[in-house]
Scaffold this motif. Structure first.
Motif, PDB file in Angstrom:
ATOM      1  N   VAL A   1       0.929  -1.181   0.108  1.00  0.00           N
ATOM      2  CA  VAL A   1       0.049   0.167  -0.194  1.00  0.00           C
ATOM      3  C   VAL A   1       0.904   1.808  -0.364  1.00  0.00           C
ATOM      4  CG1 VAL A   1      -2.098  -0.942   1.288  1.00  0.00           C
ATOM      5  CG2 VAL A   1      -0.315   0.110   2.092  1.00  0.00           C
ATOM      6  N   PHE A   2       0.219   2.556  -0.734  1.00  0.00           N
ATOM      7  CA  PHE A   2       0.645   3.663  -0.187  1.00  0.00           C
ATOM      8  C   PHE A   2       0.388   4.255  -0.379  1.00  0.00           C
ATOM      9  CE2 PHE A   2       0.687   3.003  -4.782  1.00  0.00           C
ATOM     10  CZ  PHE A   2       1.164   4.763  -5.399  1.00  0.00           C
ATOM     11  N   ASP A   3       0.162   5.853   0.196  1.00  0.00           N
ATOM     12  CA  ASP A   3      -0.279   7.017   0.577  1.00  0.00           C
ATOM     13  C   ASP A   3      -0.024   8.108  -1.014  1.00  0.00           C
ATOM     14  OD1 ASP A   3      -1.071   6.279   2.902  1.00  0.00           O
ATOM     15  OD2 ASP A   3       0.764   7.110   4.082  1.00  0.00           O
ATOM     16  N   MET A   4      -1.198   8.363  -0.965  1.00  0.00           N
ATOM     17  CA  MET A   4      -1.701   9.238  -2.726  1.00  0.00           C
ATOM     18  C   MET A   4      -2.600  10.194  -1.865  1.00  0.00           C
ATOM     19  SD  MET A   4      -2.969   7.549  -5.882  1.00  0.00           S
ATOM     20  CE  MET A   4      -4.652   8.897  -5.801  1.00  0.00           C
TER      21      MET A   4
ATOM     22  N   VAL B   1     -11.432   4.864  -8.468  1.00  0.00           N
ATOM     23  CA  VAL B   1     -11.820   6.236  -7.176  1.00  0.00           C
ATOM     24  C   VAL B   1     -12.199   6.593  -7.087  1.00  0.00           C
ATOM     25  CG1 VAL B   1     -11.062   8.081  -7.217  1.00  0.00           C
ATOM     26  CG2 VAL B   1      -9.193   7.444  -9.160  1.00  0.00           C
ATOM     27  N   PRO B   2     -12.704   6.647  -5.960  1.00  0.00           N
ATOM     28  CA  PRO B   2     -14.368   7.336  -5.473  1.00  0.00           C
ATOM     29  C   PRO B   2     -15.236   7.744  -6.496  1.00  0.00           C
ATOM     30  CG  PRO B   2     -12.596   6.808  -3.712  1.00  0.00           C
ATOM     31  CD  PRO B   2     -11.876   7.161  -4.691  1.00  0.00           C
ATOM     32  N   LEU B   3     -16.100   7.384  -6.752  1.00  0.00           N
ATOM     33  CA  LEU B   3     -17.236   8.517  -6.873  1.00  0.00           C
ATOM     34  C   LEU B   3     -17.444  10.292  -6.915  1.00  0.00           C
ATOM     35  CD1 LEU B   3     -19.000   8.647  -9.939  1.00  0.00           C
ATOM     36  CD2 LEU B   3     -20.701   8.038  -8.532  1.00  0.00           C
ATOM     37  N   SER B   4     -16.976   9.640  -5.220  1.00  0.00           N
ATOM     38  CA  SER B   4     -17.602  10.759  -4.395  1.00  0.00           C
ATOM     39  C   SER B   4     -16.252  11.578  -4.751  1.00  0.00           C
ATOM     40  CB  SER B   4     -17.824  10.791  -3.278  1.00  0.00           C
ATOM     41  OG  SER B   4     -16.991  10.002  -2.582  1.00  0.00           O
TER      42      SER B   4
ATOM     43  N   ALA C   1      -8.125  15.343  -1.439  1.00  0.00           N
ATOM     44  CA  ALA C   1      -8.237  14.268  -0.160  1.00  0.00           C
ATOM     45  C   ALA C   1      -7.178  13.428  -0.473  1.00  0.00           C
ATOM     46  CB  ALA C   1      -9.433  13.251  -0.971  1.00  0.00           C
ATOM     47  N   ASP C   2      -6.616  12.899   0.882  1.00  0.00           N
ATOM     48  CA  ASP C   2      -4.737  11.915   1.407  1.00  0.00           C
ATOM     49  C   ASP C   2      -6.164  10.271   0.964  1.00  0.00           C
ATOM     50  OD1 ASP C   2      -3.247  13.918   0.493  1.00  0.00           O
ATOM     51  OD2 ASP C   2      -3.963  14.134   3.152  1.00  0.00           O
ATOM     52  N   LEU C   3      -5.453   9.499   0.140  1.00  0.00           N
ATOM     53  CA  LEU C   3      -5.705   8.178   0.069  1.00  0.00           C
ATOM     54  C   LEU C   3      -4.311   7.437   0.868  1.00  0.00           C
ATOM     55  CD1 LEU C   3      -8.052   8.421  -3.351  1.00  0.00           C
ATOM     56  CD2 LEU C   3      -8.782   8.828  -0.842  1.00  0.00           C
TER      57      LEU C   3
END
Length: 66
Positions: free
Chosen positions: A16-19, A45-48, A30-32
């Motif tokens: 995993v990594f932070d994006m 990518v989340p639709l929101s 947003a940070d994901l």
């Protein structure tokens, strides 16, 4: 060479990594934490978030997971 963290909440553990996501040249909205899958055929990518970015709809496909 990049080194990525493993998240043991996945089975088996997965990279995993932070994006940060935002408009080109703009401020991130947003940070994901995302799953790094080098063999994937798509990025989801989340639709929101896409709506907040006013991202244009390019195509529509049906996806499923096993």
């Amino acid at each position: 060479m990049a080194v990525y963290e493993y998240d043991s909440s996945y089975f088996p553990a997965a990279s995993v990594f932070d994006m940060r996501i935002g408009p080109p040249g703009g401020t991130p909205i947003a940070d994901l934490r995302i799953l790094l899958d080098t063999g994937s055929d798509a990025t989801i990518v989340p639709l929101s978030l896409l709506r907040r970015l006013h991202a244009p709809k390019m195509d529509q496909v049906v996806m499923r997971s096993l």
